[in-house]
Design a protein around this motif. Sequence first.
Motif, short mmCIF file in Angstrom:
data_model
loop_
_atom_site.label_atom_id
_atom_site.label_comp_id
_atom_site.label_asym_id
_atom_site.label_seq_id
_atom_site.Cartn_x
_atom_site.Cartn_y
_atom_site.Cartn_z
N ALA A 78 -3.62 21.19 -11.07
CA ALA A 78 -4.58 22.25 -11.37
C ALA A 78 -4.46 22.76 -12.80
N ASP A 79 -3.33 22.54 -13.43
CA ASP A 79 -3.08 23.10 -14.76
C ASP A 79 -3.54 22.18 -15.89
N ARG A 80 -4.53 21.38 -15.65
CA ARG A 80 -5.05 20.44 -16.65
C ARG A 80 -6.40 20.93 -17.19
N THR A 81 -6.80 20.37 -18.31
CA THR A 81 -8.15 20.63 -18.82
C THR A 81 -9.17 20.13 -17.82
N ARG A 82 -8.88 18.99 -17.22
CA ARG A 82 -9.72 18.41 -16.17
C ARG A 82 -8.84 18.29 -14.91
N PRO A 83 -8.79 19.32 -14.06
CA PRO A 83 -7.91 19.29 -12.89
C PRO A 83 -8.33 18.21 -11.89
N PHE A 84 -7.35 17.75 -11.11
CA PHE A 84 -7.60 16.74 -10.08
C PHE A 84 -6.49 16.82 -9.04
N VAL A 85 -6.69 16.12 -7.96
CA VAL A 85 -5.69 15.99 -6.91
C VAL A 85 -5.39 14.50 -6.76
N SER A 86 -4.12 14.17 -6.63
CA SER A 86 -3.69 12.80 -6.40
C SER A 86 -3.32 12.66 -4.93
N LEU A 87 -3.90 11.67 -4.26
CA LEU A 87 -3.53 11.31 -2.89
C LEU A 87 -2.87 9.95 -2.96
N ARG A 88 -1.56 9.92 -2.72
CA ARG A 88 -0.81 8.66 -2.80
C ARG A 88 -0.51 8.15 -1.40
N ILE A 89 -0.74 6.86 -1.22
CA ILE A 89 -0.48 6.17 0.03
C ILE A 89 0.44 5.02 -0.34
N GLY A 90 1.65 5.00 0.25
CA GLY A 90 2.58 3.98 -0.21
C GLY A 90 3.56 3.50 0.83
N GLY A 91 4.10 2.37 0.52
CA GLY A 91 5.15 1.74 1.31
C GLY A 91 6.21 1.24 0.36
N ASP A 92 6.92 0.19 0.77
CA ASP A 92 8.00 -0.33 -0.05
C ASP A 92 7.51 -1.09 -1.28
N SER A 93 6.42 -1.86 -1.14
CA SER A 93 6.01 -2.70 -2.26
C SER A 93 4.62 -2.38 -2.80
N VAL A 94 3.88 -1.49 -2.14
CA VAL A 94 2.52 -1.17 -2.58
C VAL A 94 2.35 0.34 -2.58
N GLU A 95 1.71 0.87 -3.61
CA GLU A 95 1.33 2.27 -3.62
C GLU A 95 -0.08 2.37 -4.19
N ILE A 96 -0.91 3.12 -3.48
CA ILE A 96 -2.28 3.35 -3.92
C ILE A 96 -2.41 4.82 -4.25
N ALA A 97 -2.98 5.14 -5.38
CA ALA A 97 -3.21 6.53 -5.76
C ALA A 97 -4.71 6.74 -5.89
N LEU A 98 -5.25 7.66 -5.10
CA LEU A 98 -6.64 8.05 -5.22
C LEU A 98 -6.66 9.37 -5.99
N MET A 154 -17.21 6.02 -6.55
CA MET A 154 -15.96 5.32 -6.68
C MET A 154 -16.15 4.21 -7.69
N GLU A 155 -15.13 3.97 -8.45
CA GLU A 155 -15.15 2.87 -9.43
C GLU A 155 -15.02 1.54 -8.68
N ASN A 156 -15.31 0.42 -9.35
CA ASN A 156 -15.24 -0.89 -8.73
C ASN A 156 -13.82 -1.42 -8.71
N LEU A 157 -13.24 -1.47 -7.52
CA LEU A 157 -11.91 -2.02 -7.33
C LEU A 157 -11.74 -2.27 -5.84
N THR A 158 -11.20 -3.42 -5.49
CA THR A 158 -10.92 -3.72 -4.09
C THR A 158 -9.43 -3.90 -3.94
N VAL A 159 -8.86 -3.13 -3.02
CA VAL A 159 -7.43 -3.19 -2.74
C VAL A 159 -7.26 -3.42 -1.26
N SER A 160 -6.33 -4.27 -0.91
CA SER A 160 -6.03 -4.52 0.50
C SER A 160 -4.54 -4.36 0.71
N ALA A 161 -4.17 -3.56 1.70
CA ALA A 161 -2.77 -3.35 2.02
C ALA A 161 -2.68 -2.99 3.50
#
Length: 80
Positions: free
Chosen positions: A22-42, A1-8
Amino acid sequence: MENLTVSAHIEPDTRFRVTPFADRTRPFVSLRIGGDSVEIALLAAPGTSEALRILAAAAIEAADALDAMTADAPEVTGRG
């Protein structure tokens, strides 16, 4: 994991969304966790599925700990 600290705060209405790219040169999956004012994307690249499984297990452990706390807490009643 990269260096970043998030608190929510996770609230009962917190939204979770998984989007595969999946249709990218470098495929990945996005996991989004969100509410009204904060959204975190892993962003998870191939080879990181075990890290996601460990994250899921840690989330289950945290949920079990919360359940245990509320089971042990005295019931709150109105003021008499």
